[in-house]
Structure formats: C-alpha cells, structure tokens
Design a protein around this motif. Structure first.
Motif, PDB file in Angstrom:
ATOM      1  N   GLU B 125     105.582  46.440 -48.641  1.00 42.13           N
ATOM      2  CA  GLU B 125     107.172  46.760 -48.061  1.00 42.13           C
ATOM      3  C   GLU B 125     107.191  48.265 -48.255  1.00 42.13           C
ATOM      4  N   GLN B 126     107.067  48.560 -49.778  1.00 45.70           N
ATOM      5  CA  GLN B 126     107.549  49.849 -50.143  1.00 45.70           C
ATOM      6  C   GLN B 126     106.814  51.065 -49.377  1.00 45.70           C
ATOM      7  N   TYR B 127     105.672  50.672 -48.918  1.00 43.69           N
ATOM      8  CA  TYR B 127     104.815  51.846 -48.302  1.00 43.69           C
ATOM      9  C   TYR B 127     104.527  51.768 -47.009  1.00 43.69           C
ATOM     10  N   GLN B 128     105.607  51.285 -46.356  1.00 44.66           N
ATOM     11  CA  GLN B 128     105.398  51.154 -44.869  1.00 44.66           C
ATOM     12  C   GLN B 128     105.430  52.455 -44.103  1.00 44.66           C
ATOM     13  N   SER B 129     105.729  53.506 -44.311  1.00 45.03           N
ATOM     14  CA  SER B 129     105.847  54.620 -44.124  1.00 45.03           C
ATOM     15  C   SER B 129     104.394  55.483 -44.343  1.00 45.03           C
ATOM     16  N   LEU B 130     103.578  54.952 -44.886  1.00 46.52           N
ATOM     17  CA  LEU B 130     102.458  55.583 -45.461  1.00 46.52           C
ATOM     18  C   LEU B 130     101.440  55.685 -44.462  1.00 46.52           C
ATOM     19  N   SER B 131     101.005  56.889 -44.204  1.00 45.77           N
ATOM     20  CA  SER B 131     100.023  57.122 -43.140  1.00 45.77           C
ATOM     21  C   SER B 131      98.784  56.924 -43.795  1.00 45.77           C
TER      22      SER B 131
END
Lengths: 137, 186
Positions: B125-131
C-alpha cells in the motif's frame, strides 16, 4: 474436502492461515494448527536421527474427531499444514497439493517487499491457495 | 529492416545469459535498499532509479552498437523500432511493440507484454506511487542521448499497478546536431 491451509514460520509464528468453511469458527482451526505444531515438532526432533534425504512430507500428523491434519516441513523449517474433513484421502493427492503450496509460497516470498518473518500479505498467493483448497480430493 | 541490422533474436542468442530469477531478485533487493536509504521517500527513489538507469544506458549503447551492426536511423520512428525490437530483446529478452504515435512522429509508446524485472513483485500500500521499473526509462534516456537524441520517457501503464500491459511513453525532445566532421556510417 480441504477446510484449512496454513503456513507457519521457522520460529513457529503463523505466516498465513486460510480457512474455507463459513459455518465453522475459524479460530477453531487456529487451535488445531497450534496443537499440530507440537506434534510436528516432536516428529521433527525424533526424525533428526535418520541420515539420507529428508522427505518434507510428514503425512498425517494429527487426527482429531472431525478433522485430519497433514504436515509438510521444508529444510528451512517452514511448515505447511492442510486440514481435511474426510476420512478417505489419497496421500498422492495431498503430496501434489503440498508441492503446489510450496511453489506458491516460494513465489510469494520472492517479492522484494515481503518482510521475512512477517505474515504473507500477497493477494496472488491468497488467490492461488484458495484455488488449491478448492480442489476436490 | 535493413539487412545490416540483424534481428533481435539473432543478437540475443550468442550473448551470455544469467538466471532471470537472480536478476529479478537483485533488482528487487536494490529497490528495497533504496527505499530504506531514502526513508521511504518514494519520489526520491523514483528519481534515483531513473538516474541509475541513465548511467546504465550511457554505457549500454556502446555494447549495443558494437554487437549489432546497426546503421544510423533515418528518423525517430526507426529509432523506436530498433529500441523495441532489437535493443529490448537483446538485453531483457523481451520484445516490445511500438504504437500510439502522435501526429508529429515525435512521441510513441512501447508496449511490453511482460516485464521480467517485476516477476514475483507486488507493491504494498505505502509504495503505490513507486515507479518500480523507472530504471528502464532511464536506460532509454541515457542510451539515446549518446546517439544525439534527447528523449523523455515514463511509464503510462504498469502491470504492478493493475494494468494489462506495460506501456512506456517515449518523447523526442530534440536531436542534438553532430559536431564530428566525419560520418558515423562505415
């Protein structure tokens, strides 16, 4: 029919418990697995005398009045349990399910975001276990 | 395709291979370490990954040009085709298709059906914006800069975020003019 499948870590912490039947209280299966752990540990300690390849399958380890618990231990002391509620189950089927269970576990643990020792949070692992548990024995 | 170029598969065959799981796991643990080092600042990690990719691309282009006998591409369309078919096949083992050209011919999409570096990966969840695969974008940027093309690349669709395929957008910013007095074509 499989009613529950569980993975327990090397430190005997539960990593993943999946229960199927809605009418039965899932906590019941937690207790059963807890007891099965003791039996499995005992089995492990006595078996450590035998040299030659350790078979990961431990077979039927804990028959209760309603259920039978099958166990499988890897060399890293990760334990898999399958709880069934039928009397007649073929060992070869159980073996096959354990093998696939183990493979699914390996894929889930290879996720770089999985923290060792924590509960398995992978959705795809859950989906695979659910489809495994749905197999008619 | 010009006969001097050779196909991606042909160039992929004699190259030394390693186990893809080893590669995937190495990349994964590197991303994890970056996250730890940057104290979970996802934006910073994205930039870092892209920069690392850039450095890789800058070096990779020389190997690519040496191993394939690619001649100079006449326009950006050809460049995109070569990158997708030959380059990706040679280094990642997968081929991409080029699609979604814009009117000018300066922007296109590379569609990758599967991306070997994301096997087994599930973003929490906490890394959903990780490319996660932004290193790949950096590689394109670095490699193409060495052949005088300034490009921008980013992920439009990502299988890690639930999309069907991976889509990388490649935009040509400018073609830097050669300063060499001799031609590259031999």
């Amino acid at each position: 029919m499989i009613v529950s499948m569980a993975v327990v870590g090397p430190a005997n912490s539960p990593l993943f418990i999946h229960t199927i039947s809605p009418e039965e209280d899932p906590l019941n299966f937690h207790y059963i697995i807890h007891c099965a752990l003791d039996v499995l540990d005992e089995r492990l300690n006595t078996k450590s005398k035998t040299p030659g390849g350790n078979d990961p399958n431990l077979g039927l380890i804990y028959p209760t009045e309603d259920y039978r618990v099958y166990g499988y231990v890897t060399n890293t002391k990760v334990k898999f349990f399958i709880i069934v509620d039928e009397i007649e189950t073929k060992m070869s089927d159980i073996r096959e399910i354990f093998r696939r269970f183990h493979l699914a576990y390996v894929d889930a643990v290879s996720n770089p975001f999985h923290l060792q020792g924590h509960a398995l949070a992978s959705k795809s692992f859950e989906a695979r276990v659910r489809s495994l548990a749905a197999i008619r024995l | 395709m010009k006969p001097s170029r050779g196909t991606g598969t042909m160039n992929f065959a004699p190259v030394e291979k390693i186990n893809s799981e080893l590669f995937t796991l190495t990349y994964g643990s590197m991303v994890r370490q970056l996250l730890v080092d940057n104290e979970d600042n996802v934006e910073a990690v994205n930039t870092q990954l892209e920069k690392m990719g850039y450095n890789i691309g800058v070096r990779l282009i020389d190997e690519f040009l040496a191993k394939t006998s690619t001649t100079r591409c006449s326009d950006f369309r050809e460049t995109a085709e070569v990158v997708a078919k030959v380059g990706l096949k040679m280094f990642l083992g997968v081929q991409a298709t080029v699609a979604n050209w814009n009117a000018d011919g300066t922007e296109c999409s590379l569609i990758l059906e599967d991306n070997p570096i994301v096997d087994f990966v599930e973003l929490p969840e906490q890394y959903q914006s990780l490319s996660y695969s932004s290193m790949l974008c950096g590689v394109f940027r670095g490699a193409l800069e060495m052949v005088n093309m300034k490009v921008e690349s980013w992920f439009v669709q990502d299988t890690l975020k639930g999309d069907e395929v991976n889509e990388i957008r490649l935009r040509l910013l400018e073609v830097v003019q050669d300063e060499y007095p001799f031609k590259d074509d031999e």
